[in-house]
Design a protein around this motif. Structure first.
Motif, PDB file in Angstrom:
ATOM      1  N   MET A   1     101.041  21.820  87.171  1.00 31.05           N
ATOM      2  CA  MET A   1     100.889  22.423  88.501  1.00 31.05           C
ATOM      3  C   MET A   1     102.236  22.413  89.184  1.00 31.05           C
ATOM      4  O   MET A   1     103.018  21.499  89.037  1.00 31.05           O
ATOM      5  CB  MET A   1      99.840  21.628  89.292  1.00 31.05           C
ATOM      6  N   LYS A   2     102.482  23.457  89.934  1.00 32.27           N
ATOM      7  CA  LYS A   2     103.721  23.532  90.699  1.00 32.27           C
ATOM      8  C   LYS A   2     103.313  23.688  92.154  1.00 32.27           C
ATOM      9  O   LYS A   2     102.559  24.584  92.502  1.00 32.27           O
ATOM     10  CB  LYS A   2     104.507  24.742  90.232  1.00 32.27           C
ATOM     11  N   LEU A   3     103.843  22.800  93.010  1.00 30.07           N
ATOM     12  CA  LEU A   3     103.462  22.880  94.407  1.00 30.07           C
ATOM     13  C   LEU A   3     104.100  24.099  95.042  1.00 30.07           C
ATOM     14  O   LEU A   3     105.148  24.550  94.617  1.00 30.07           O
ATOM     15  CB  LEU A   3     103.906  21.615  95.160  1.00 30.07           C
ATOM     16  N   PHE A   4     103.493  24.609  96.111  1.00 34.01           N
ATOM     17  CA  PHE A   4     104.045  25.769  96.779  1.00 34.01           C
ATOM     18  C   PHE A   4     105.340  25.397  97.465  1.00 34.01           C
ATOM     19  O   PHE A   4     105.474  24.339  98.032  1.00 34.01           O
ATOM     20  CB  PHE A   4     103.056  26.295  97.826  1.00 34.01           C
ATOM     21  N   ARG A   5     106.294  26.286  97.424  1.00 34.11           N
ATOM     22  CA  ARG A   5     107.549  26.068  98.130  1.00 34.11           C
ATOM     23  C   ARG A   5     107.973  27.405  98.706  1.00 34.11           C
ATOM     24  O   ARG A   5     107.605  28.442  98.202  1.00 34.11           O
ATOM     25  CB  ARG A   5     108.616  25.558  97.181  1.00 34.11           C
ATOM     26  N   THR A   6     108.798  27.362  99.761  1.00 37.39           N
ATOM     27  CA  THR A   6     109.290  28.616 100.325  1.00 37.39           C
ATOM     28  C   THR A   6     110.444  29.094  99.477  1.00 37.39           C
ATOM     29  O   THR A   6     111.234  28.310  98.994  1.00 37.39           O
ATOM     30  CB  THR A   6     109.793  28.415 101.757  1.00 37.39           C
ATOM     31  N   THR A   7     110.540  30.387  99.263  1.00 33.54           N
ATOM     32  CA  THR A   7     111.664  30.918  98.503  1.00 33.54           C
ATOM     33  C   THR A   7     112.937  30.754  99.300  1.00 33.54           C
ATOM     34  O   THR A   7     112.946  30.787 100.509  1.00 33.54           O
ATOM     35  CB  THR A   7     111.474  32.408  98.171  1.00 33.54           C
ATOM     36  N   TYR A   8     114.024  30.557  98.564  1.00 33.81           N
ATOM     37  CA  TYR A   8     115.246  30.125  99.210  1.00 33.81           C
ATOM     38  C   TYR A   8     116.103  31.312  99.619  1.00 33.81           C
ATOM     39  O   TYR A   8     117.292  31.315  99.416  1.00 33.81           O
ATOM     40  CB  TYR A   8     116.017  29.222  98.228  1.00 33.81           C
ATOM     41  N   ARG A   9     115.466  32.330 100.174  1.00 28.70           N
ATOM     42  CA  ARG A   9     116.252  33.461 100.627  1.00 28.70           C
ATOM     43  C   ARG A   9     116.362  33.366 102.134  1.00 28.70           C
ATOM     44  O   ARG A   9     115.363  33.381 102.837  1.00 28.70           O
ATOM     45  CB  ARG A   9     115.574  34.756 100.204  1.00 28.70           C
ATOM     46  N   VAL A  10     117.547  33.198 102.626  1.00 28.24           N
ATOM     47  CA  VAL A  10     117.719  32.899 104.038  1.00 28.24           C
ATOM     48  C   VAL A  10     118.169  34.142 104.769  1.00 28.24           C
ATOM     49  O   VAL A  10     119.241  34.659 104.518  1.00 28.24           O
ATOM     50  CB  VAL A  10     118.786  31.803 104.216  1.00 28.24           C
ATOM     51  N   TRP A  11     117.355  34.655 105.631  1.00 31.92           N
ATOM     52  CA  TRP A  11     117.790  35.791 106.436  1.00 31.92           C
ATOM     53  C   TRP A  11     118.284  35.341 107.797  1.00 31.92           C
ATOM     54  O   TRP A  11     118.992  36.046 108.479  1.00 31.92           O
ATOM     55  CB  TRP A  11     116.656  36.798 106.593  1.00 31.92           C
ATOM     56  N   GLY A  12     117.860  34.181 108.201  1.00 34.76           N
ATOM     57  CA  GLY A  12     118.374  33.645 109.468  1.00 34.76           C
ATOM     58  C   GLY A  12     117.687  34.239 110.675  1.00 34.76           C
ATOM     59  O   GLY A  12     116.941  35.183 110.581  1.00 34.76           O
ATOM     60  N   ALA A  13     117.977  33.703 111.828  1.00 35.52           N
ATOM     61  CA  ALA A  13     117.385  34.200 113.057  1.00 35.52           C
ATOM     62  C   ALA A  13     118.255  35.306 113.620  1.00 35.52           C
ATOM     63  O   ALA A  13     119.458  35.322 113.437  1.00 35.52           O
ATOM     64  CB  ALA A  13     117.268  33.068 114.058  1.00 35.52           C
ATOM     65  N   ALA A  14     117.641  36.234 114.294  1.00 33.03           N
ATOM     66  CA  ALA A  14     118.420  37.330 114.863  1.00 33.03           C
ATOM     67  C   ALA A  14     119.238  36.829 116.028  1.00 33.03           C
ATOM     68  O   ALA A  14     118.801  36.003 116.800  1.00 33.03           O
ATOM     69  CB  ALA A  14     117.474  38.423 115.335  1.00 33.03           C
TER      70      ALA A  14
END
Lengths: 580, 606
Positions: A1-14
């Motif tokens: 099993m692999k736990l959910f993680r956020t993808t590491y693509r950073v768009w940043g805040a506007a």
């Protein structure tokens, strides 16, 4: 099993853009370059749009004094599995454009870090078309350039205000950006061809092999192939195209001790030549070793608090130096009052024993046939890679420098690096520890035993594996200063077999430990990993021989508090009828 | 149409039939799918033996697995941006201790169980036995320990209240077995990359269009459900959609966008490039018109929503209030307030038999409906995510609230599920009641031309020179090309989220004197919350079928930010609604910061 993680693509805040008129003195050097019709279409579009942008933003109010475009053409494949089955098998192609515009001057610009606040990195990454449509590439670059310019203007206003109200340390008087010569180097793009099917079978096999042990709760194996072709143009006049291919196989296995402590073991294989992929047998050997370690750790006692002689194997020593010394020599940290700044004022002073030399050398592909992950021909700011001597016979000579200068180090030494989507800062490449006081590993171990006796200790510690800011790619954790010994043995002077212990926590100042190196082994060992820090996750290596330290202090680590699983694993349950 | 009794009987019959079918040994193994077997065996073992010391055993265990197979292609201005194919399997395990009246579920606290594993994660896609049993074992163990901690915390919290609520936590429902054949993913022989390129190429002809993204998505899912009561499901679905965003700036710098979406249950139903191009051209033309349109001034008065806009508006406004499930309990003081502020609580619970809509209006949710007047409806399904047969629900009858949509979580008004518990992909969050095919019907309607006349009359009576007609509502989930755009929208309307803030896209000033229309831009609506729908000045005899993807997540509920999702993460839904005339709506003009235009002129796309 692999736990959910956020993808590491950073768009940043506007960033909210507000109009402002700023009086500006001084100009940067924005040079003209001739466009060449024989350039790859992508580069041609970047070059032409750069010219247009330089002309326009150089005259804007406030002017943008430096602009750079980096487009990374990525082809990536991933095959991963868990507990005997496939999790993923996929290939992707992306092109990501990063635009950097600097507003202000080399001395003080929009990237200046404001005291007590994180730098306002706006989102420097955007996807662009995969097709070589020059007109559309112009359009995409135009859009992102204007966005980044507006964000830089906004940041610059904040910088100027802060500059007037805050006091400054000596190092903060250093410029924000270095002057560098332009470089031109156009290499042919690289790519890989991959049949994922054999890897799918291998991944299933390795994780199934882990499940054969009742001590294993979970396992994940991940094979990745990546080809990254980087296209860079900047207003200094640099034009650089180069590509790199990397292959990696990671094994991860998890167990749990009866007291609830999580047990995790990890191994990685890295190669750049597809013919040098590890054989099935080599990998299965590693599977067996990791499993045996989980089993041993499950039964191992917790370490007692201890201070005394410690031997680090080459791989452990490599990680240790990376974490404890390497990060502290990153140039930008010397400017930042919130950092420890341990070495800022110690140039030309003795910081290590005089038989230790530490270099960071991204120009080297391999050591003794082992590939070095931190090789690159150009850093991410377009500077050709350099072999930098950081510590020469114990004397601190240099910091790792990107284009953010220090008062006494006005230029980059080609260590400006970043993960896609981040602004480059000074990072390590291949951190190589060399020693003049070497002996064979066997002799070193004898010396170790002697030292234990000499200090009248009941035992010494042998550290074989350390976790730190190194992690495997699926779980990048940017905590560069955590040093956690994972495989530790008590070594008895009376000839008893080494005894594995767990829950070891290094206390005291690790920096003191490296000044207490007595001697080293003669065989450099390589650790390849992905290092996480402020500019994201970058591939690095560290190379070191075995080291004997006269005194290191450890204590017992806090353990997790959830109990092991109540029922045995399904495949190892005598009461349960399961399928093969 | 079926009464509750007949539905229950029907489900019992289905159960028997499916059990018989499943008992035939050959069919179970033919497709090489060992998923349900692994689930059943681990479930049996857990029920029999999963118990920590002298703690209580679980009274309910539920396994949910979903295979998600996605083909995604993105193009822009005739070129390819990305083309991917991914296959994943996600698992979510729910264990409850206690009993139906009081159990460990739906409780938010700061002292939750801390462990190194999880009850949810990505698991092997091979449909094999061994890996899934191992994963279910870990997840069940974690979920059980978490349930013990949650139950203890919940009890402690309830004991601290002077009047603890008496609503049960979990409804009793009959077991249901429906194991359907596997449906292999069929991407068809159509070349999606070529189609995406071809369809999007036409937008090059719009020189002021800054950027576009045209996404083609095809999603195949297989959903497995097993619980300790005997409910067992394997159900396959497919969904396909084309979703496009277009954006530019007005001459004064105001950011503008538009969107296009078309959905089909199967990929073969997706329109061909020529038709997609036509729709994209229409969206681009609307955007061009917006570019040069004047900014609208603040307005308060009659507003006419054309049927397409009315249906979108109703979807946003009604959605959160249709749910009759009780929200989670929480010991965190600010939690309830937070949910309220984000518009996440239902305004209709506790109001059964009160008038919530005009007296001649009915609101029906019908999961069994397939089409309306020849147009396909996307929201139909037979069995919900908790294994309960979906029922047609008459929510509002002649203006009076009669029923709410229910999952297995009882609420203040209703104790039983009516098969509306569903959750959105790809993360299997706990199912909550969401609508399927919603019908807003009235008996007292007028022809569109008469409605328009009434609109102008009201306008005149209100002393206005012109009034507003809204032809299209916005959908920021689809129209935003990047995170930055989305953040911009958020910051623009954050205050109005819980008070009925709505985003219109195509707004026209209509002159009272001669009825001529003028497009305006920058509008946003305030205060059009669900209470405003009690009084509708006029309802048209026309209708619009609006198929959309409903986002299942909490937060920003009730606004366009929450209601709408994409085909990759939304629940297919539909709403059928007529034109609506309101007498008094507040519509504000844009009062944000002026934006600069890019320094350089836009590069042309030949």
């Amino acid at each position: 099993m692999k736990l959910f993680r956020t993808t590491y693509r950073v768009w940043g805040a506007a960033a909210v853009i507000a109009a402002a008129s700023v009086s500006f003195a001084g100009t940067g050097r924005l040079t003209r370059q001739s466009s060449s019709a024989s350039l790859p279409p992508l580069l041609q579009a970047m070059q032409e749009e750069l010219q247009r942008s330089v002309d326009a933003y150089g005259k804007a109010d406030p002017p943008g004094y430096f602009i750079s475009y980096t487009t990374t053409d990525l082809h990536a494949a991933e095959v991963s599995g868990s507990n005997g089955a496939l999790l993923t098998s996929a290939e992707t192609r992306d092109r990501v454009l990063e635009v950097q515009t600097r507003v202000g001057s080399y001395q003080l610009d929009s990237t200046h870090k404001i005291e007590g606040r994180e730098p306002a990195w706006s989102s420097p990454g955007t996807e662009v078309t995969l097709d070589d449509d020059i007109a559309l590439l112009h359009r995409e670059i135009w859009r992102e350039t204007d966005r980044q310019y507006r964000a830089a203007v906004q940041a610059y206003i904040g910088v100027q205000t802060s500059n007037e109200v805050q006091s400054r340390s000596a190092e903060q008087a250093a410029p924000d950006f270095s002057h560098e010569e332009p470089h031109v180097s156009i290499s042919r793009p690289v790519d890989f061809q991959l049949d994922r099917t054999p890897w799918e079978e291998r991944i299933r096999k390795y994780t199934a092999a882990f499940s054969a042990s009742p001590s294993v709760i979970n396992s994940i194996a991940t094979f990745t192939a990546s080809s990254a072709n980087q296209y860079l143009v900047n207003s200094d006049g640099s034009r650089i195209v180069f590509g790199q291919i990397r292959y990696r196989l990671e094994l991860f296995v998890q167990g749990k001790a009866p007291d609830g402590m999580d047990l995790q073991r990890y191994a990685n294989f890295d190669w750049v030549d597809p013919a040098k992929a590890p054989s099935d047998e080599t990998v299965m050997d590693q599977v067996r070793i990791l499993t045996a370690q989980i089993v041993a750790l499950e039964k191992a006692p917790l370490v007692e608090p201890f201070a005394g002689p410690t031997l680090l194997t080459g791989r452990a020593a490599a990680v240790f130096f990376h974490e404890v010394l390497g990060h502290r020599l990153e140039g930008f940290r010397q400017k930042d009052v919130s950092e420890g700044q341990t070495f800022t004022s110690k140039i030309n002073q003795q910081i290590l024993p005089d038989f230790i030399t530490v270099r960071d050398d991204p120009t080297t592909h391999d050591v003794n046939g082992q590939v070095l992950l931190g090789y690159y021909p150009f850093d991410d700011e377009g500077i050709p890679s350099q072999n930098v001597t950081l510590v020469d016979h114990g004397i601190l000579k240099n910091f790792l420098m990107g284009r953010s200068p220090l008062v006494d180090f006005p230029h980059s030494n080609s260590h400006g690096r970043r993960q896609l989507g981040f602004q480059p800062i000074a990072r390590m490449g291949n951190t190589i520890v060399q020693s003049n006081k070497t002996m064979s590993n066997a002799a070193l171990r004898k010396l170790f035993i002697d030292e234990i006796r000499k200090q009248n200790k009941p035992f010494g510690l042998l550290i074989d594996d350390i976790a730190g800011g190194f992690t495997f790619t699926g779980r990048a954790q940017p905590q560069a200063f955590q040093v956690q010994p994972l495989i530790v043995y008590k070594v008895y002077p009376d000839g008893r077999p080494d005894e594995i212990v767990r829950g070891v926590n290094i206390v005291g100042t690790p920096l003191i430990s490296i000044t207490k190196i007595i001697a080293t082994g003669d065989t450099p060992e390589v650790f390849n990993g992905y290092c996480g820090a402020e500019s994201g996750s970058v591939p690095v290596s560290a190379v070191a021989p075995e080291i004997l330290i006269s005194e290191m202090e450890v204590s017992k680590k806090e353990t997790s508090t959830d109990t092991p699983p109540i029922l045995p694993p399904p495949a190892h349950d005598p009461q349960s009828r399961t399928k093969q | 149409m079926n009464s509750r009794f007949i539905n229950r009987l029907g489900s019992v019959l289905i159960t028997l039939a499916a059990v018989c079918a499943f008992a035939l040994p050959a069919s179970a193994q033919d497709d090489n799918d060992h998923t349900l077997q692994a689930m059943q065996d681990e479930m049996n073992r857990s029920i029999a033996r999963l118990q920590l010391d002298s703690q209580q055993k679980p009274y309910y265990i539920q396994y949910r697995i979903c295979d998600i197979d996605v083909r995604a292609v993105t193009a822009s201005f005739g070129t390819l941006f990305s083309s991917t194919h991914t296959r994943d399997r996600v698992m979510l395990v729910d264990v409850r201790v206690g009993d139906n009246k009081l159990d460990s579920s739906d409780f938010v606290s700061q002292n939750g169980f801390q462990g190194s594993s999880s009850n949810a994660g990505e698991v092997g896609i091979d449909r094999d036995y061994n890996s899934l049993r191992q994963d279910l074992w870990q997840a069940t163990d974690f979920a059980y320990k978490g349930a013990l901690v949650d139950y203890a915390n919940k009890q402690a919290f309830l004991n601290s209240l002077s009047r603890p609520p008496e609503i049960p936590d979990f409804s009793p429902e009959p077991a249901l077995v429906d194991v359907e054949p596997l449906v292999p993913a069929d991407w068809t022989s159509r070349n999606w990359e070529d189609e995406a390129r071809e369809a999007s190429k036409v937008l090059r002809g719009f020189p002021d269009l800054y950027g576009t993204r045209v996404h083609y998505y095809i999603v195949y899912t297989t959903y497995y459900f097993l619980n300790s009561e005997g409910t067992k499901l394997r159900i396959s679905h497919s969904n396909a959609g084309i979703e496009a965003s277009l954006d530019t700036q007005a001459t004064d710098g105001m950011p503008l966008h538009n969107f296009y979406a078309d959905y089909s249950a199967t990929p073969s139903g997706l329109p061909h490039p020529a038709d997609v191009s036509k729709s994209l051209v229409q969206a681009a033309q609307q955007l061009e018109a917006l570019r040069t349109a004047p900014n609208m001034e603040d307005y308060e008065g009659p507003v006419l929503f054309d049927a397409p806009a009315a249906s979108s508006l109703l979807a946003q406004a009604l959605e959160p209030s249709l749910s009759g499930a009780r929200p989670p309990l929480s010991s965190v003081p600010a939690y309830d307030q937070m949910i309220q502020q984000e518009g996440g609580s239902s305004e209709w619970t506790g109001r059964i038999n009160q008038r919530v809509l005009p007296l001649d209006v009915s609101l029906i949710d019908d999961p069994g409906a397939k089409d309306f007047q020849g147009q396909p409806l996307l929201g139909g399904y037979a069995i919900d995510d908790e294994g309960v047969r979906a029922e047609r629900v008459s929510v509002v009858e002649n203006g009076i609230l009669k029923n709410l949509l229910m999952s297995r979580r009882p609420g203040p008004d209703f104790m039983l599920s009516n098969g509306h518990g569903r959750s959105a992909l790809p993360i299997l969050s706990l199912p909550t009641p969401v609508s399927s095919n919603l019908f807003f019907q009235a008996t007292n309607t007028v022809a569109p031309s008469d409605l328009r006349k009434k609109f102008l009359d009201l306008c005149r009576a209100d002393g206005q020179k012109w009034c507003l007609e809204i032809k299209r509502m916005d959908n920021p989930a689809l129209a935003s090309q990047s995170q930055q755009d989305f953040s911009d929208i958020l910051s623009g309307i954050a205050q109005g989220l819980s008070s009925g803030g709505r985003l219109p896209l195509l707004v026209y000033r209509v002159s009272v004197d001669d009825g001529h229309e003028e497009l305006v831009r920058g509008a946003h609506i305030n205060g059009l919350n669900i209470r405003a729908f009690r009084t509708i000045a006029g309802i048209g005899s026309d209708f619009s079928v609006y198929n959309f993807m409903q986002a299942g997540a909490q937060g920003f509920a009730g606004t366009a930010l929450d209601t709408f999702g994409s085909v990759t993460d939304g629940i297919p839904s539909s709403i059928v609604a007529p034109s609506l005339l309101f007498e008094d709506v507040e519509v504000r003009g844009y009062h944000g910061e002026p934006r600069r235009l890019p320094l350089l002129p836009i590069p042309a796309l030949p």
